[in-house]
Scaffold this active site. Structure first.
Site, short mmCIF file in Angstrom:
data_model
loop_
_atom_site.label_atom_id
_atom_site.label_comp_id
_atom_site.label_asym_id
_atom_site.label_seq_id
_atom_site.Cartn_x
_atom_site.Cartn_y
_atom_site.Cartn_z
N GLU A 193 0.65 -1.50 -0.02
CA GLU A 193 -0.03 0.40 0.08
C GLU A 193 0.65 1.55 0.26
O GLU A 193 0.53 1.98 0.86
CB GLU A 193 -1.74 -0.50 1.54
CG GLU A 193 -2.28 -0.57 1.23
CD GLU A 193 -2.40 -1.49 2.36
OE1 GLU A 193 -3.18 -2.39 2.78
OE2 GLU A 193 -2.82 -0.86 3.08
N GLU A 250 -6.06 -10.69 -1.36
CA GLU A 250 -6.68 -11.25 0.23
C GLU A 250 -7.98 -10.50 0.01
O GLU A 250 -8.59 -9.76 0.43
CB GLU A 250 -6.61 -9.02 0.91
CG GLU A 250 -4.74 -9.65 1.35
CD GLU A 250 -4.78 -7.73 2.18
OE1 GLU A 250 -3.31 -7.83 2.07
OE2 GLU A 250 -5.39 -7.16 2.19
O1 G3I Z 1 -3.82 -8.06 19.14
C1 G3I Z 1 -4.69 -6.55 19.81
C2 G3I Z 1 -5.23 -7.37 20.77
O2 G3I Z 1 -4.15 -7.31 21.89
C3 G3I Z 1 -6.22 -6.33 21.62
O3 G3I Z 1 -6.43 -7.01 22.21
C4 G3I Z 1 -6.99 -6.31 20.14
C5 G3I Z 1 -8.21 -4.66 20.38
O4 G3I Z 1 -8.00 -4.29 20.34
O5 G3I Z 1 -6.18 -5.38 18.63
C6 G3I Z 1 -5.58 -6.69 18.79
O6 G3I Z 1 -4.63 -6.18 17.58
C7 G3I Z 1 -6.17 -5.91 16.60
C8 G3I Z 1 -5.61 -7.19 15.24
O7 G3I Z 1 -5.65 -6.58 13.75
C9 G3I Z 1 -4.76 -8.23 15.72
O8 G3I Z 1 -6.34 -9.16 15.41
C10 G3I Z 1 -5.70 -4.33 15.85
O9 G3I Z 1 -6.45 -3.67 17.27
C11 G3I Z 1 -5.98 -4.36 14.45
O10 G3I Z 1 -6.09 -2.95 14.17
C12 G3I Z 1 -6.12 -5.49 13.29
O11 G3I Z 1 -6.64 -5.34 12.39
C13 G3I Z 1 -6.29 -5.66 11.25
C14 G3I Z 1 -5.32 -4.54 10.84
O12 G3I Z 1 -4.97 -5.27 8.83
C15 G3I Z 1 -4.56 -3.70 10.70
O13 G3I Z 1 -3.91 -2.86 10.46
C16 G3I Z 1 -6.73 -6.86 10.24
O14 G3I Z 1 -6.63 -7.91 11.27
C17 G3I Z 1 -6.10 -7.47 9.16
O15 G3I Z 1 -6.92 -7.85 8.71
C18 G3I Z 1 -6.15 -6.36 8.59
O16 G3I Z 1 -5.43 -6.61 7.10
C19 G3I Z 1 -4.89 -5.70 5.86
C20 G3I Z 1 -3.38 -6.24 5.78
O17 G3I Z 1 -2.62 -6.40 6.50
C21 G3I Z 1 -2.99 -4.84 4.29
N1 G3I Z 1 -4.59 -5.10 3.50
C22 G3I Z 1 -5.90 -4.35 4.41
C23 G3I Z 1 -6.52 -5.68 5.11
C24 G3I Z 1 -7.15 -4.85 5.28
O18 G3I Z 1 -7.91 -3.86 6.80
#
Ligand code: G3I
Length: 372
Positions: free
Chosen positions: A159, A264
């Site tokens: 990205e 994805e």
């Molecule tokens: O691990 C922490 C946990 O300890 C905490 O309790 C919880 C509550 O805030 O957050 C958890 O972290 C989360 C992480 O996913 C793991 O579940 C983050 O807040 C959350 O922001 C993160 O979201 C991920 C996101 O990327 C972040 O950028 C999504 O799962 C994931 O599917 C998403 O994937 C991205 C690709 O990498 C790139 N392209 C877009 C795609 C969708 O956004």
């Protein structure tokens, strides 16, 4: 062999029906799975979360090796998790997905070395370019170097473009300048000579952003640096899939001699607060019940739209199968999908081929039927 497979399915279906989880009863014992159905075309992958990588989720533990031959870590190889402090790396879960890939003979795609999001806090607060360059170099050398020959590929840069195709105004552009993308691939090719190297992004089927990708790939190639493929993320909505633009991008990227992947894939079915597709997690909107209409289940009309959408996409992928090396779903089942929490938290979405009980949905049957 067929006898063993038959008894295997029989055992699974007995266990699963009793446990009320993945039921292969909907997949009769002779049915091919996704990976088998498309084995003469492209790899079929899924993004796995930490629990699934550690096989702590019995349903996914049974389903993933059955249906998929490629995996991508949804979060655990991102800088924020794998490199939390300047001189501290956390390889525990990353080593586990490598072991998982070896155990089930699956190709592992590393996600992702350089991305403006999910950066560790010590990087976000960096002011001087020298420190960032040091981080940039040591991160790629250390992480890509560790998994050289152990994983199949890396999303080296993720990205890096704005919607108009120009370079995203990220900390990397601000501090390292326009050459940072080429530099990332140069470092990765040196640290991981046995690993395929990709550029990955969303909305790159859109003409302006496609042009940005073409310019990036040419810049890397003209610098004499290796790039093996372009990943089209594929976060679309079932009722509005830009098929024509997607085909144009498949052809345009492939014409530069690189592989094309859908990395994805998910098809959201919920109304979107914005008219445009996007996948920037920082874009959020307020909860409102009208935006969450299917809490009790997906109506047949939208289930049909989802099936038609996936069928149309896979018909297009098969038409260009010699250009496409992999199709990865962004999650295993609806319950896991990031689209339940984005761009509005607390919604019930249905973007994948397996439902919350890991049962195949009509969209699954529509995709498999293309190979019957
Ligand atoms: O691990 C922490 C946990 O300890 C905490 O309790 C919880 C509550 O805030 O957050 C958890 O972290 C989360 C992480 O996913 C793991 O579940 C983050 O807040 C959350 O922001 C993160 O979201 C991920 C996101 O990327 C972040 O950028 C999504 O799962 C994931 O599917 C998403 O994937 C991205 C690709 O990498 C790139 N392209 C877009 C795609 C969708 O956004």
């Amino acid at each position: 062999m067929k006898i063993i497979v038959f008894f295997f399915f029989l055992v699974i279906s007995v266990i699963s029906d009793n446990a009320g989880c993945i039921s292969t009863s909907k997949i009769n014992s002779n049915a091919v799975t996704l990976k088998d159905a498309f084995k003469d075309a492209f790899l079929i992958g899924a993004a796995l979360n930490a629990a699934q990588i550690q096989e702590k989720e019995p349903n996914a533990a049974a389903l993933v090796p059955l249906q998929f031959n490629a995996v991508t870590p949804e979060n655990i190889m991102k800088a924020e998790i794998i490199h939390p402090k300047w001189d501290t790396y956390n390889f525990d879960l990353a080593d586990k997905i490598v072991a998982y890939g070896e155990k089930y003979r699956m190709k592992v795609n590393g996600h992702t070395l350089i991305w403006h999001s999910q950066l560790p806090s010590f990087v976000k607060t960096m002011n001087d370019a020298d420190s960032l360059r040091q981080y940039f170099t040591s991160h790629i050398n250390t992480v890509a170097g560790r998994y050289n020959g152990k994983i199949f590929s890396w999303d080296v840069v993720n990205e890096a473009l704005e919607e108009d195709g120009s370079l995203r105004k990220s900390i990397f552009l601000q501090k390292l300048g326009e050459g940072y993308v080429v530099e990332a691939f140069r470092l990765a090719q040196k640290a991981a000579p046995q690993t395929e190297l990709y550029y990955n992004d969303y909305n790159i089927e859109q003409p302006k952003k496609r042009a940005g990708v073409l310019a990036l790939v040419k810049k890397i190639q003209e610098a004499g640096v290796r790039i093996d493929g372009v990943g089209i993320q594929g976060h679309w909505r079932a009722y509005n899939i830009p098929l024509k633009e997607i085909e144009e991008s498949i052809i345009a990227f492939s014409a530069l001699g690189v592989k094309v992947m859908f990395t994805e894939l998910d098809l959201g079915v919920l109304p979107n607060p914005w008219d445009a597709d996007a996948a920037d997690v920082n874009m959020k909107a307020e909860y409102n019940a009208k935006m969450n209409p299917y809490q009790q289940g997906l109506p047949d009309s939208m289930q049909a739209k989802l099936s038609d959408g996936y069928e149309a996409l896979f018909k297009l992928f098969l038409k260009h199968k010699y250009k496409i090396s992999r199709v990865t779903f962004w999650g295993v089942n609806d319950g896991q999908s990031w689209l339940n929490g984005w761009p509005i938290a607390g919604r019930t979405n249905y973007p994948l081929l397996f439902d919350r009980n890991f049962k195949p949905k009509p969209a699954y049957d529509a995709v498999i039927a293309l190979k019957k």
